[in-house]
Design an enzyme around this catalytic site. Sequence first.
Site, mmCIF file in Angstrom:
data_model
loop_
_atom_site.group_PDB
_atom_site.id
_atom_site.type_symbol
_atom_site.label_atom_id
_atom_site.label_comp_id
_atom_site.label_asym_id
_atom_site.label_seq_id
_atom_site.Cartn_x
_atom_site.Cartn_y
_atom_site.Cartn_z
ATOM 1 N N GLU B 65 0.601 -0.908 0.167
ATOM 2 C CA GLU B 65 -0.435 0.374 0.461
ATOM 3 C C GLU B 65 0.995 1.301 0.194
ATOM 4 O O GLU B 65 0.848 2.267 -0.687
ATOM 5 C CB GLU B 65 -0.659 -0.073 0.905
ATOM 6 C CG GLU B 65 -1.677 -0.944 1.144
ATOM 7 C CD GLU B 65 -1.625 -2.350 1.958
ATOM 8 O OE1 GLU B 65 -0.787 -2.268 2.054
ATOM 9 O OE2 GLU B 65 -2.696 -2.963 1.630
ATOM 10 N N HIS B 134 -10.921 -5.489 10.734
ATOM 11 C CA HIS B 134 -11.316 -4.759 9.371
ATOM 12 C C HIS B 134 -13.349 -4.531 9.349
ATOM 13 O O HIS B 134 -13.844 -4.549 8.515
ATOM 14 C CB HIS B 134 -11.781 -6.665 9.112
ATOM 15 C CG HIS B 134 -10.262 -7.288 8.315
ATOM 16 N ND1 HIS B 134 -9.552 -7.924 9.419
ATOM 17 C CD2 HIS B 134 -10.053 -7.607 7.043
ATOM 18 C CE1 HIS B 134 -8.198 -8.458 8.744
ATOM 19 N NE2 HIS B 134 -9.294 -7.936 7.355
HETATM 20 C C1 TPP Z 1 -1.625 -4.603 5.159
HETATM 21 C C2 TPP Z 1 -2.828 -5.823 4.765
HETATM 22 N N1 TPP Z 1 -3.580 -5.045 3.614
HETATM 23 C C3 TPP Z 1 -3.999 -6.254 2.616
HETATM 24 C C4 TPP Z 1 -4.822 -7.191 3.508
HETATM 25 C C5 TPP Z 1 -5.940 -7.674 2.116
HETATM 26 N N2 TPP Z 1 -5.812 -9.302 2.642
HETATM 27 C C6 TPP Z 1 -5.901 -9.921 3.510
HETATM 28 S S1 TPP Z 1 -5.376 -11.479 3.233
HETATM 29 C C7 TPP Z 1 -4.426 -10.723 1.542
HETATM 30 C C8 TPP Z 1 -3.804 -12.198 0.772
HETATM 31 C C9 TPP Z 1 -2.643 -12.002 1.509
HETATM 32 O O1 TPP Z 1 -1.806 -13.074 0.677
HETATM 33 P P1 TPP Z 1 -0.519 -14.050 1.216
HETATM 34 O O2 TPP Z 1 0.056 -12.568 1.771
HETATM 35 O O3 TPP Z 1 -0.058 -14.580 -0.040
HETATM 36 O O4 TPP Z 1 -1.403 -15.206 2.790
HETATM 37 P P2 TPP Z 1 -2.729 -16.141 2.492
HETATM 38 O O5 TPP Z 1 -3.850 -15.444 1.659
HETATM 39 O O6 TPP Z 1 -2.294 -16.387 0.805
HETATM 40 O O7 TPP Z 1 -2.526 -17.169 3.302
HETATM 41 C C10 TPP Z 1 -5.165 -9.534 1.066
HETATM 42 C C11 TPP Z 1 -4.884 -8.909 0.143
HETATM 43 C C12 TPP Z 1 -4.431 -7.110 5.175
HETATM 44 N N3 TPP Z 1 -5.481 -7.845 5.763
HETATM 45 N N4 TPP Z 1 -3.769 -6.033 5.166
#
Ligand code: TPP
Lengths: 333, 336
Positions: B65, B134
């Site tokens: 971000e 959230h």
């Molecule tokens: C700082 C932040 N940005 C965006 C999100 C929204 N978000 C939650 S899970 C996710 C994807 C995460 O991907 P990854 O780190 O690969 O973990 P996975 O979900 O595959 O376990 C996102 C973008 C968040 N929780 N925190």
Amino acid sequence: MLISRETKLWMYKTMLLSRRFEETIEQIYLEGKTPAFNMANGPIPGEMHLSNGQEPVAVGVCAHLNAEDIVTATHRPHHQAIAKGVDLKRMTAEIFGKQTGLSGGRGGHMHIFDTNVNFGCSGIIAQGMGPACGAALSRKMQNKPGVAVSFIGEGAVNQGAFHESLNLAALWCLPVVFVVEDNAWGISVSKQDSTAVARNDVRAAAYDMPGHFVENNDPLVIYKVAGDAIDRARSGGGPSLIEIETFRLAGHFMGDAEAYRPDGEKAFLESKDPIPAFRKILLAEGTTDVALDHLKDQVEEQVSAAIAFARESAYAPAEDALTQVFAQGEYHE
Amino acid sequence: MSNTKIRRLTIARAMAEAIQQEMQSDPRVFVMGEDIGALGGVFGNTRGLLEEFGRERIRDTPISETAFIGAGVGAAQDGMRPVVELMFVDFFGVCFDAIYNNMAKNNYFSGGNVKVPMVLMTSTGGGYSDAGQHSQCLYATFAHLPGMKVVSPSNAYDAKGMMIAAIRDDSPVVFMYHKGLQGMGWLGTEAAATVDTPEQPYQVELGKAKIVREGSDVTIVGLAMGVHNALKAADKLAEEGVNAEVVDLRSLVPLDRETVISSVKKTGRLIVVDEDYQSYGVSGEVITSVVEHDYSLLRSGPKRVAYPDVPIPFARHMEQFCLPNADKIVAAFHAM
Ligand SMILES: Cc1ncc(C[n+]2csc(CCOP(=O)(O)OP(=O)(O)O)c2C)c(N)n1
């Protein structure tokens, strides 16, 4: 690194426990959410991120940890919590929002904290990493044993906190291990659409720490690689970064239509489900079907007991929402 | 607009249509954010855009971000009109510097020579057990800091017109959309947010509140979900013969203090509804605006129905206990 038969059986059983737990949670989560899926309804409301397929990471790493060691996890925490030995009954009650839950219903499934085994999580991407460094620093400053492991998804390596934490850990030679669970997806965005770097272990070089990559979700290789990194941290050698290729068998969260997945990917991943694959290995090494089925029975009992505990527990009084904001249990208007 | 087609749209579709139309007429407009491409936005507000405009102008980003919101600032300063999404407002913690120290201040620092015509759209609100990282609104956190407009629509008509106005605005605009109003069934939705919306592009001026229900006995001020709670409370109060006026702020910066003041002139009573944390927030600002102007306008002490100063709990009954609702507004009126 040698791995005992006992450890292998623990790993298998814990993977199974995590899987059976989540399969059960998945069913209960859908209660009250049909025919129209509305996340707000049912005995388990809110988001639900399942970790099925990713169990090898949790058991391969946590097999080397004791209760005193620290784990920070993510929005997808069940497999790691179970492998770290988080109280399953109280975690389940927390997921149901009950008073007997680990946080009395305040945290829910993305905010599992169990101080008995030094487990915590954050639903904000990469925000477990700084706290893992801090816990490791605290142990070092107090001359107390213990290493910290920070689990993150592959999407998290593109956050500032990832880079800042790796630098700090290397600079201060902290007893911390960063474990990247590469399930190839960050919600709907694929790994190759989120970074030009094919394998994130190479990023370790930027901070002058060892980096390792484990292919194909293999629990035994994970065990070995994680064991070396954790031993190194324990003996004062400093941090390591490990990226592990793993599989997200479910959607990002329950209710995800997964239209972004390429055709056939799900079926392909299911054919590589790590649990039956590990069972085959154990059978080939001479463990009997009877012995493995016995473990399965034990797991079923554990899951049923945890679910029954959660279902039977009461909700806290609603006014409890206004407690535990500050250290004396109070809140200030 | 005589021969324009009118359809009932959700806020999600109204936002997507506004962005689509601005992208059709202005090649400088593009979108960046997490999961805004193939997925169409977690909350549906960019659905269909990738198919029409392609990956160059509808850019899925890494979970970075600070980088992509900062990139929005840089692109805006260089002549583009980016619409950038912060998926949940709760995630502002990892990227606020790009927002409040760059996006919001560069116009000032440059003596007006650098413009930052950027829209930062972000989801707010709870009520569906998504817990404390959230579910927040954080209206006041953004509105407190000078240099960015902050708006939040309560219905699809306003959402479309305010999004078009935001994209065309030469100042940065934080466009906060409430998840419970998006028309996404999967997290529950307030049906009254889905309203008739013209197909043709139009603007709703930013900084203007709207009286959404006229009354003479009490002024209830809110925004986004708060407006719907206020309208429900007004219906209940009507059964008691109390005639409530409901003001939809629509915009926090600029804040239309005049509309609030003239409503209170008429009613002599003021209740402010706010799903953000109570202290140091929207309710305090609105009440102060009236009291500073002329405290004798009030026939009784003002009331606020806001989120208590606690993190948002996961358990449904605890969260509902904390959230503003129509009954709490009615009770506040009775306590006046
Ligand atoms: C700082 C932040 N940005 C965006 C999100 C929204 N978000 C939650 S899970 C996710 C994807 C995460 O991907 P990854 O780190 O690969 O973990 P996975 O979900 O595959 O376990 C996102 C973008 C968040 N929780 N925190």
